[in-house]
Design a protein around this motif. Structure first.
Motif, PDB file in Angstrom:
ATOM      1  N   VAL A 142       0.844  -1.200   0.000  1.00  0.00           N
ATOM      2  CA  VAL A 142       0.000   0.000   0.000  1.00  0.00           C
ATOM      3  C   VAL A 142       0.875   1.245   0.000  1.00  0.00           C
ATOM      4  N   TRP A 143       1.936   1.198   0.792  1.00  0.00           N
ATOM      5  CA  TRP A 143       2.725   2.409   1.020  1.00  0.00           C
ATOM      6  C   TRP A 143       3.679   2.729  -0.128  1.00  0.00           C
ATOM      7  N   ASP A 144       4.262   1.666  -0.716  1.00  0.00           N
ATOM      8  CA  ASP A 144       5.244   1.924  -1.767  1.00  0.00           C
ATOM      9  C   ASP A 144       4.551   2.228  -3.078  1.00  0.00           C
ATOM     10  N   VAL A 145       4.483   3.482  -3.414  1.00  0.00           N
ATOM     11  CA  VAL A 145       3.874   3.865  -4.679  1.00  0.00           C
ATOM     12  C   VAL A 145       4.835   3.472  -5.791  1.00  0.00           C
ATOM     13  N   PRO A 146       4.364   2.736  -6.813  1.00  0.00           N
ATOM     14  CA  PRO A 146       5.267   2.299  -7.875  1.00  0.00           C
ATOM     15  C   PRO A 146       5.974   3.488  -8.506  1.00  0.00           C
ATOM     16  N   LYS A 147       7.241   3.269  -8.828  1.00  0.00           N
ATOM     17  CA  LYS A 147       8.038   4.378  -9.358  1.00  0.00           C
ATOM     18  C   LYS A 147       8.160   4.271 -10.879  1.00  0.00           C
ATOM     19  N   GLU A 148       7.131   3.771 -11.516  1.00  0.00           N
ATOM     20  CA  GLU A 148       7.254   3.555 -12.962  1.00  0.00           C
ATOM     21  C   GLU A 148       7.114   4.858 -13.730  1.00  0.00           C
ATOM     22  N   GLU A 149       7.665   4.841 -14.919  1.00  0.00           N
ATOM     23  CA  GLU A 149       7.652   6.045 -15.756  1.00  0.00           C
ATOM     24  C   GLU A 149       6.241   6.382 -16.216  1.00  0.00           C
ATOM     25  N   ASN A 150       5.512   5.308 -16.610  1.00  0.00           N
ATOM     26  CA  ASN A 150       4.224   5.566 -17.254  1.00  0.00           C
ATOM     27  C   ASN A 150       3.058   5.632 -16.270  1.00  0.00           C
ATOM     28  N   ILE A 151       3.371   5.821 -14.978  1.00  0.00           N
ATOM     29  CA  ILE A 151       2.275   5.909 -14.016  1.00  0.00           C
ATOM     30  C   ILE A 151       1.487   7.185 -14.276  1.00  0.00           C
ATOM     31  N   MET A 152       0.187   7.073 -14.098  1.00  0.00           N
ATOM     32  CA  MET A 152      -0.671   8.230 -14.370  1.00  0.00           C
ATOM     33  C   MET A 152      -0.846   9.030 -13.090  1.00  0.00           C
ATOM     34  N   ASP A 153      -0.601  10.322 -13.175  1.00  0.00           N
ATOM     35  CA  ASP A 153      -0.698  11.164 -11.973  1.00  0.00           C
ATOM     36  C   ASP A 153      -2.011  11.929 -11.954  1.00  0.00           C
ATOM     37  N   VAL A 154      -2.697  11.822 -10.818  1.00  0.00           N
ATOM     38  CA  VAL A 154      -3.885  12.648 -10.633  1.00  0.00           C
ATOM     39  C   VAL A 154      -3.691  13.428  -9.342  1.00  0.00           C
ATOM     40  N   LYS A 155      -3.715  14.739  -9.460  1.00  0.00           N
ATOM     41  CA  LYS A 155      -3.574  15.558  -8.257  1.00  0.00           C
ATOM     42  C   LYS A 155      -4.970  15.828  -7.718  1.00  0.00           C
ATOM     43  N   VAL A 156      -5.176  15.455  -6.471  1.00  0.00           N
ATOM     44  CA  VAL A 156      -6.484  15.624  -5.854  1.00  0.00           C
ATOM     45  C   VAL A 156      -6.377  16.771  -4.862  1.00  0.00           C
ATOM     46  N   THR A 157      -7.097  17.846  -5.112  1.00  0.00           N
ATOM     47  CA  THR A 157      -7.027  18.974  -4.204  1.00  0.00           C
ATOM     48  C   THR A 157      -8.380  19.138  -3.514  1.00  0.00           C
ATOM     49  N   GLY A 158      -8.364  19.135  -2.202  1.00  0.00           N
ATOM     50  CA  GLY A 158      -9.593  19.345  -1.450  1.00  0.00           C
ATOM     51  C   GLY A 158      -9.829  20.828  -1.256  1.00  0.00           C
ATOM     52  N   HIS A 159     -11.064  21.242  -1.463  1.00  0.00           N
ATOM     53  CA  HIS A 159     -11.446  22.620  -1.190  1.00  0.00           C
ATOM     54  C   HIS A 159     -12.657  22.583  -0.286  1.00  0.00           C
ATOM     55  N   GLN A 160     -12.933  23.692   0.399  1.00  0.00           N
ATOM     56  CA  GLN A 160     -14.191  23.781   1.133  1.00  0.00           C
ATOM     57  C   GLN A 160     -15.278  24.161   0.133  1.00  0.00           C
ATOM     58  N   TRP A 161     -16.138  23.398  -0.344  1.00  0.00           N
ATOM     59  CA  TRP A 161     -16.386  22.014  -0.116  1.00  0.00           C
ATOM     60  C   TRP A 161     -16.589  21.346  -1.445  1.00  0.00           C
ATOM     61  N   TRP A 163     -14.109  19.088  -4.730  1.00  0.00           N
ATOM     62  CA  TRP A 163     -12.849  18.445  -5.083  1.00  0.00           C
ATOM     63  C   TRP A 163     -12.362  18.946  -6.428  1.00  0.00           C
ATOM     64  N   GLU A 164     -11.050  19.048  -6.547  1.00  0.00           N
ATOM     65  CA  GLU A 164     -10.452  19.426  -7.814  1.00  0.00           C
ATOM     66  C   GLU A 164      -9.520  18.297  -8.219  1.00  0.00           C
ATOM     67  N   PHE A 165      -9.716  17.796  -9.424  1.00  0.00           N
ATOM     68  CA  PHE A 165      -8.864  16.701  -9.901  1.00  0.00           C
ATOM     69  C   PHE A 165      -8.044  17.194 -11.088  1.00  0.00           C
ATOM     70  N   ASP A 166      -6.734  17.191 -10.935  1.00  0.00           N
ATOM     71  CA  ASP A 166      -5.840  17.582 -12.029  1.00  0.00           C
ATOM     72  C   ASP A 166      -5.233  16.335 -12.638  1.00  0.00           C
ATOM     73  N   TYR A 167      -5.530  16.115 -13.919  1.00  0.00           N
ATOM     74  CA  TYR A 167      -4.859  15.016 -14.621  1.00  0.00           C
ATOM     75  C   TYR A 167      -3.550  15.581 -15.122  1.00  0.00           C
ATOM     76  N   LEU A 168      -2.494  15.400 -14.357  1.00  0.00           N
ATOM     77  CA  LEU A 168      -1.244  16.094 -14.666  1.00  0.00           C
ATOM     78  C   LEU A 168      -0.683  15.663 -16.011  1.00  0.00           C
ATOM     79  N   ASP A 169      -0.924  14.396 -16.401  1.00  0.00           N
ATOM     80  CA  ASP A 169      -0.364  13.917 -17.669  1.00  0.00           C
ATOM     81  C   ASP A 169      -1.190  14.374 -18.865  1.00  0.00           C
ATOM     82  N   HIS A 170      -2.446  14.754 -18.650  1.00  0.00           N
ATOM     83  CA  HIS A 170      -3.323  15.091 -19.762  1.00  0.00           C
ATOM     84  C   HIS A 170      -3.679  16.559 -19.796  1.00  0.00           C
TER      85      HIS A 170
END
Lengths: 397, 531, 160
Positions: A142-161, A163-170
Motif C-alpha cells: 500500500v505504502w510503496d507507490v510504484p516508481k514507474e515512468e508511465n504511471i498516471m498522476d492525478v492531483k487531488v485537491t480538497g477545497h471547502q467544499w 474536489w479538484e482533480f488535475d490530470y497532470l499527464d493530460h
C-alpha cells in the motif's frame, strides 16, 4: 471479489473470508430486518437503497489486499471473541453461589496462577505476530507507490467544499461538486456534477493536497484514504481492475458542509478514457476560444453566466445570498469590495487573499472571471451597474 | 496537677461547617469527592443530552433539527463534556472518596490544593458553555465545528468561541494536573504503616498510574492549544504551512495527549473492577502482581503509540510500521488484564448484584471493543476504517464499558458505604439491563455503517445508510433515557433505604469496609491494621 | 506514630516521648521521586520542543515547579516530629529540625488538655502547657493514637 487477484496471494486464509462472504444478500437483509423488528419499529423507506454489512467489493488490487487483511483480522477477532464469551458464560453458569458452588480460594496459587502471567502474554503475542506479519506485507504494497515512468498522476485537491482533480499527464482539470437533492434524488450526497474518470488497468498515483483545511479522499472500492493537508502532498496509488461507478465521501471533518463532499469515481476502459480525454480537451479549447474572442458581452449574458458560476464556485463559502458566513467567509452583499473600485475586486478574485480561505481563482478564464465579478457587483443589493468585460480581466492579470 | 477536657466549641470560634461554606471551602476528601461525583453526574446529563440531539438529527437522512455547524458543535461538546466533565471528574470523585480510606490516611496529602482542583472545574464548564452560547449572539462568530480534536487550519477559521474553548481546556488541564499531583503524593507518602507498595489496593495502583500519565501529557496539550491561540491572534504560524509551519504538528501534540487520555479514562475503572469482581466472586484477585505489571506496561506502551490516530497523514513506511506494531502489542497487557478478571470469576462463588452485572458486562464488551481496536491498529485496513463510523463504534465500545460502566459499577459498589443506605437492587438491575441493551443497539450497527462507507461527523447522509442509523438512533434514545433511572436510584439511596452494614457486601475486602457506613467526617480514628 | 522510652540517667529518671507523623518516603526518596517525575516530563517536553513546539516548555516548567512545591510541602508535613521529655521538675517539648522551638514548662503547673469536637467534624486536639501558654502535640496523629498519647502523658506527669 476479483479472482485474478486472489490467485496471486497464496498466504490468503480462505476460511474467515468464505464465512462472511458466503452470506447471500438475502440473508444479510433478513438479519437486518429482524433487528428492525426487535426494536419494535415499523420503518418504511420509500427509497430502498443498497446497504451493506461489510466493505463494498474492491475494485483495485491494493483494495483487494486490504479487504483480505480486514477479513483476516475480523476472523481472528471473531474466534477470540467466541472463546472469551464461551469461557465467561460457562463460568457464569457453573460457578455461582446459587448453585452451591464454593469458591476455590487457592486457584491463584496453583501452577497456573504462578505462570499465567507468562502463558497468556505469549499466546497473545502469537496472535499479534500473525496479524502483524500479514499486515506488514500488505502495508508495504500500500505504502510503496510504484516508481514507474508511465504511471498516471492525478492531483487531488480538497477545497471547502468540493474536489479538484488535475490530470497532470493530460493537462485536464475537473471540478467536482455535490448535486442538490432535487436533482440527485436517491444519490444525494453520493453524486457529483463531474466525476473523476479513471481508466482500468493503469497504475494511477494520487497526489493529495488541500487548498484550505484538512480533507480526506475516501472511496471504499479503491480503499485508499489519505488526508489532504495544506502545504503537504501525500501519495496513494491504485490500479483499477473493473469498470463501474464507485462512490465515496470526504472523510476528514472540514467545516460546515463536510457532508457535502462526495467523490464519484467512474472507472472506464482505456479506450473510453482516451475518448473522454479528447472530449474534455475539445471543451476546454472551445471555452478558451469563447473567452478570448474579442466580443463585448452584454450585461444580461454576463449575469446569467455569472449566476451559474457564482453558485457553483463561490456560493459554498459566500452563500447564494451573498451574506457569507462571517467571520471566516465575509459577506459580498453590500461589502466595500464588491461596490468599490473594480480593480481591487478583480485583484482579490484573481490572486486570492493571503492568510484567508480565499484562494486565487486565476485558473478560471477571462470570461468566467468577468462573469463572476459582474454578477457579484450587480446581484442582491449591489446594483453598481458595472459591466466587467473579459478584456478588462486580461488587463488586470 | 489537673487535666481538663474541653469541648471543641469552647476552645474555638469556628463551629461545624454548614451550608454553602462547607462545600466551597471544603478541604475534606469526602466532601470534595461528593462534589466531584455530583459535578460528573450533571455533566453526564449535559453530555448525554447533546449525544441524543446528535442521534435525533441522524435518525433520518436530511437536515431536520440542527444546522451543520450546530451539529458539529454538539459533536465537539459531547466529546469534551463526557471526557473532561463526566468520566474524569467521576473517576477523581471515586479517588477522593476511596483512596484515603483504602490506604488508611486521614485525608488527601494537600487538602487545599484538592479544593482548588475541584473548584476550577465549574469555571471550566462555564467557559465551555460560553463557547457554545457565544455564537448565538450577534458578532459571536461561527460555532466550533471542528470536533474535539480541534485540528488546524479549521480551528483557526472558527470565531471567538474557539478562544473560550482553549481557555476551558487550560482550566481543565490545570484541574486534572493538580488532582494528579495530590493523588501521587498521597499514595506515595501517606499509606498506613506496614502497607507496602505491592499491598496497596488495585484501585490505588490504577490511580497512581493514571495520575502519572496525566502529569506527563497535559502540559503537551496545554502547549498545543496555546500555539493554536497564538496562530489565531498573534500572527505566529506554528501550524500554518503558508508561514513555514506544520499543520500536522498539532495532531502530534494533540494525540500525544489524546492517546494516553484513553488509558486515563480506562484505568480507574479497571481499578474498580479489581475490587468488584473479587468481592462478588468471593475469592481474591487472580493475579495482583501481573495486574500491576500489565498496567505499567499499558501506560508505558500507551505513551509512545499516539500516531495510530493519524495513519492517514502520510508518515513514512518506517514510522507507520513502528506505530502499528506498538499498537498491536498493547493487546498483550490488556489481554492479561481481561484474563485476570476472567480467572478471578473462574471457580468463584458468584452472585450478580448490580456492580457485578456491570463488571461482567465490561469484561465481555470491552473485549469486543479491544478486538476491534486490534483491527484498527492494522495500518492497511485502517486506510478504510479511518474516520468512518466504524471508529465511532469502536471507541464507544471501549470507553462506555471500559470507562463509564466501570464507574457505574464503582458507584453501585460503594454507594452503601457513602450514604449508609443500600440502593434498590431491583431498580439497579433494571438500570443495568436497559443501559446495556440500549448501548448495544446504539453502537453495534455503527460498525456496519462505517464499513459501508459512512464517514463520521457528517450531519446528513445518503439514504443507503438509513436503516442502521434508524436502529442506532432508537437505541440511543433508550440508552440516554435509561440514565434517568440512575439519577432516581442515586437520589432514592441518598434519602433513605435499608441500613448498610460496615461491610456492605459479603465478599468485600479492604480497609474501607472496616469503617462505618457512612464513615465519620474524619476517618481513621482507629489505626488501620494491615494484613 | 508515637515512641516512648524511659531513660534512666545519672541524675534522674526521664520519660521521653517521640511523636512523629506517618510517612513512607524519606527525604532522599522524595528527592528521587521529584527527579524521576521531572526527568520524565523533561524528556517529553524537549522532544516536542525539538519538533518546533517550544511553547510546551513553559507549561512543563511550571508543572515541574508545582510538583516540586507539592512534594516539598507534603514532605515537610510528613517529617514533623516532637520530642517530649518529662523529668522530675520540668517538661521539655522540642521540635527537632526547628531551632529555638524548645519549650519548657514547670511540671507541677502543667496541664494536658484535650479538645473534642462533639459533632465529629474535626479531629480532636491535644495541648500541653502551663500558665495559659499551651503547645499542640501530635496534630498529625490519628484520634486513637492521640487518645493513647494523652493517657500516657498524664500518667507520666502525675505518676512521677
Amino acid at each position: 471479489m476479483s479472482h485474478t487477484n486472489k490467485s496471486k496471494r497464496p498466504y490468503l486464509p480462505s476460511r474467515p473470508r468464505a464465512l462472511l462472504a458466503s452470506l447471500p444478500p438475502l440473508d444479510r437483509r433478513m438479519i437486518v430486518s429482524s433487528g428492525l423488528l426487535l426494536t419494535g419499529l415499523l420503518f418504511h423507506s420509500q427509497a430502498r437503497a443498497e446497504y451493506g454489512l461489510n466493505f463494498p467489493e474492491p475494485a483495485a488490487g491494493v483494495a483487494q489486499e486490504i479487504y483480505d487483511i480486514h477479513m483476516l483480522t475480523m476472523g481472528i477477532a471473531t474466534v477470540l471473541l467466541i472463546i472469551v464469551f464461551a469461557i465467561v458464560f460457562y463460568s457464569l453458569y457453573f460457578h455461582r453461589k446459587s448453585r452451591g458452588y464454593h469458591a476455590d480460594q487457592n486457584f491463584h496459587t496453583s501452577w497456573f496462577g504462578h505462570w499465567s502471567w507468562v502463558i497468556v502474554p505469549v499466546m497473545v503475542l502469537g496472535v499479534d505476530l500473525t496479524i502483524a506479519g500479514k499486515a506488514d506485507i500488505v502495508l508495504k504494497k500500500v505504502w510503496d507507490v510504484p516508481k514507474e515512468e508511465n504511471i498516471m498522476d492525478v492531483k487531488v485537491t480538497g477545497h471547502q467544499w468540493w474536489w479538484e482533480f488535475d490530470y497532470l499527464d493530460h493537462n485536464i482539470k475537473v471540478e467536482s461538486r455535490y448535486i442538490p437533492e432535487e436533482q440527485s434524488g436517491d444519490l444525494y450526497l453520493r453524486e457529483v456534477d463531474n466525476p473523476l474518470v479513471l481508466p482500468t488497468g493503469v497504475k494511477i498515483r494520487f497526489l493529495h493536497t488541500s487548498a484550505d483545511v484538512l480533507h480526506a479522499f475516501w472511496v471504499p472500492e479503491l480503499a485508499v484514504k489519505k488526508d489532504a493537508i495544506p502545504g503537504y502532498i501525500t501519495e496513494t496509488w491504485a490500479e483499477l481492475n473493473r469498470e463501474g461507478i464507485f462512490r465515496g465521501q470526504c472523510a476528514e471533518l472540514c467545516g460546515t458542509w463536510h457532508s457535502r463532499m462526495p467523490i464519484v469515481v467512474e472507472s472506464v476502459s482505456q479506450d473510453k478514457f482516451a475518448a473522454w480525454v479528447d472530449g474534455q480537451k475539445a471543451i476546454k479549447v472551445a471555452a478558451a476560444a469563447e473567452a478570448s474572442a474579442d466580443k463585448t458581452w452584454s450585461m444580461d449574458e454576463l449575469m446569467t453566466k455569472g449566476k451559474t458560476l457564482y453558485e457553483t464556485k463561490c456560493a459554498a463559502c459566500h452563500q447564494v445570498t451573498g451574506l457569507g458566513l462571517p467571520p471566516a467567509f465575509p459577506p459580498l452583499n453590500g461589502s466595500v469590495l464588491t461596490t468599490g473600485p473594480i480593480a481591487d475586486h478583480l485583484n482579490i478574485v484573481i490572486n486570492g487573499k493571503e492568510g484567508t480561505a480565499m484562494q486565487p481563482w486565476g485558473t478560471l478564464n477571462d470570461l468566467e472571471i468577468a462573469a463572476i465579478v459582474t454578477y457579484e457587483r450587480n446581484a442582491w443589493d449591489n446594483k453598481t451597474g458595472d459591466v466587467v468585460q473579459p478584456a478588462d480581466v486580461k488587463q488586470a492579470r | 496537677m489537673s487535666t481538663t477536657t474541653l469541648t471543641h466549641d469552647e476552645a474555638h470560634d469556628h463551629g461545624a461547617p454548614k451550608g454553602w461554606r462547607r462545600w466551597l471551602f471544603s478541604t475534606n476528601h469526602k466532601d470534595i469527592g461528593t462534589l466531584y461525583l455530583l459535578f460528573a453526574l450533571i455533566m453526564l446529563f449535559v453530555g448525554g443530552a447533546s449525544a441524543m440531539l446528535i442521534r435525533m438529527e441522524l435518525f433520518q437522512p436530511g437536515i431536520q433539527l440542527l444546522d451543520p455547524d450546530l451539529y458539529n458543535n454538539l459533536v465537539t461538546n459531547h466529546a469534551l463534556i463526557m471526557i473532561f466533565g463526566a468520566v474524569m471528574p467521576a473517576a477523581a470523585g471515586l479517588a477522593n472518596w476511596m483512596i484515603p480510606m483504602m490506604i488508611g490516611a486521614p485525608d488527601m496529602a494537600l487538602p487545599r490544593m484538592n479544593n482548588l482542583s475541584f473548584w476550577i472545574l465549574p469555571a471550566a464548564a462555564t467557559m465551555l458553555l460560553l463557547s457554545f452560547v457565544v455564537p448565538f449572539f450577534p458578532g459571536g462568530g461561527t460555532q466550533i465545528n471542528t470536533g474535539w480534536t480541534i485540528y488546524p487550519p479549521l480551528s483557526v477559521q472558527v470565531g471567538m468561541s474557539m478562544d473560550f474553548l482553549i481557555f476551558a481546556i487550560h482550566l481543565l488541564g490545570i484541574s486534572s494536573v493538580l488532582a494528579s499531583i495530590n493523588i501521587i503524593v498521597t499514595l506515595l507518602n501517606m499509606r498506613a504503616p506496614g502497607m507496602k507498595m505491592l499491598k496497596m489496593p488495585m484501585f490505588c495502583w490504577t490511580w497512581l498510574v493514571t495520575a502519572f500519565l496525566l502529569i506527563l501529557v497535559v502540559p503537551v496539550l496545554a502547549g498545543g492549544v496555546t500555539m493554536l491561540l497564538f496562530d489565531r491572534h498573534f500572527g505566529t504560524s506554528f501550524f500554518d504551512a503558508a508561514g513555514g509551519g506544520d499543520p500536522v504538528l498539532f495532531q502530534h501534540l494533540f494525540w500525544f495527549f489524546g492517546h494516553p487520555e484513553v488509558y486515563i479514562l480506562l484505568l480507574p475503572s479497571i481499578g474498580v473492577l479489581s475490587h468488584v469482581i473479587p468481592a462478588f466472586s468471593r475469592k481474591p484477585l487472580f493475579g495482583y502482581n501481573s495486574m500491576v505489571g500489565a498496567m505499567i506496561a499499558v501506560a508505558t506502551i500507551g505513551m509512545v503509540v499516539w500516531a495510530h490516530h493519524q495513519y492517514t497523514i502520510g508518515m513514512s513506511l518506517g514510522a507507520v510500521t513502528y506505530f502499528m506494531i506498538g499498537t498491536i502489542l498493547i493487546s498483550i497487557p490488556v489481554g492479561l488484564m481481561i484474563f485476570n478478571f476472567i480467572a478471578t470469576m473462574w471457580r468463584g462463588a458468584m452472585t450478580f448484584e448490580t456492580p457485578m452485572l456491570f463488571a461482567v458486562g465490561i469484561v465481555l464488551m470491552f473485549t469486543f471493543g479491544g478486538l476491534s481496536g486490534v483491527m484498527l491498529a492494522v495500518v492497511p485496513a485502517d486506510m478504510q476504517y479511518h474516520d468512518s463510523m466504524f471508529v465511532v463504534a469502536h471507541f464507544h465500545y471501549v470507553l462506555m464499558p471500559g470507562a463509564v460502566f466501570g464507574l457505574f459499577a464503582g458507584v453501585f459498589y460503594w454507594l452503601p458505604k457513602w450514604t449508609g443506605h443500600m440502593y434498590d437492587e431491583k431498580l439497579g438491575k433494571l438500570f443495568f439491563w436497559t443501559n446495556v441493551i440500549g448501548f448495544n443497539i446504539t453502537f453495534f450497527p455503527q460498525h456496519f455503517l462505517g464499513l459501508a462507507g459512512m464517514p463520521r461527523r457528517i450531519v446528513d447522509y445518503n439514504v443507503m445508510f438509513t436503516e442502521f442509523n434508524v436502529i442506532s438512533s432508537v437505541g440511543a434514545m433508550v440508552f440516554g433515557l435509561s440514565h434517568l433511572l440512575l439519577l432516581y436510584i442515586v437520589i432514592k439511596t441518598i434519602r433513605g433505604g435499608k441500613k448498610a452494614e460496615s461491610r456492605a457486601w459479603e465478599g468485600a475486602k479492604g480497609l474501607e469496609w472496616e469503617l462505618d457506613s457512612p464513615p465519620a467526617f474524619h476517618t481513621w480514628t482507629v489505626a488501620p491494621q494491615i494484613k | 506514630m508515637v515512641r516512648s522510652d524511659v531513660q534512666i540517667g545519672s541524675r534522674s529518671t526521664q520519660t521521653v516521648f517521640v511523636v512523629e507523623s506517618n510517612r513512607n518516603l524519606s527525604w532522599r526518596q522524595s528527592k528521587w521521586l521529584f527527579l524521576f517525575l521531572a526527568g520524565c516530563i523533561g524528556i517529553v517536553s524537549f522532544y516536542f520542543a525539538s519538533l518546533g513546539a517550544w511553547l510546551v516548555l513553559p507549561f512543563t516548567g511550571l508543572e515541574i515547579l508545582i510538583i516540586g512545591g507539592a512534594i516539598y510541602a507534603q514532605s515537610c508535613c510528613a517529617h514533623r516530629k516532637q520530642i517530649i521529655r518529662i523529668d522530675q521538675s520540668q517538661i521539655e517539648v522540642d521540635e527537632p529540625p526547628r531551632r529555638n522551638a524548645l519549650k519548657i514548662f514547670p511540671k507541677a503547673w502543667s496541664k494536658v488538655v484535650q479538645i473534642h469536637d462533639n459533632q465529629g467534624w474535626y479531629p480532636s486536639r491535644l495541648l500541653i502547657g502551663s500558665h495559659g501558654e499551651f503547645i499542640e502535640i501530635g496534630k498529625y496523629l490519628i484520634d486513637d493514637e492521640r487518645e493513647q498519647l494523652a493517657h500516657q502523658l498524664r500518667c507520666a506527669i502525675e505518676g512521677a
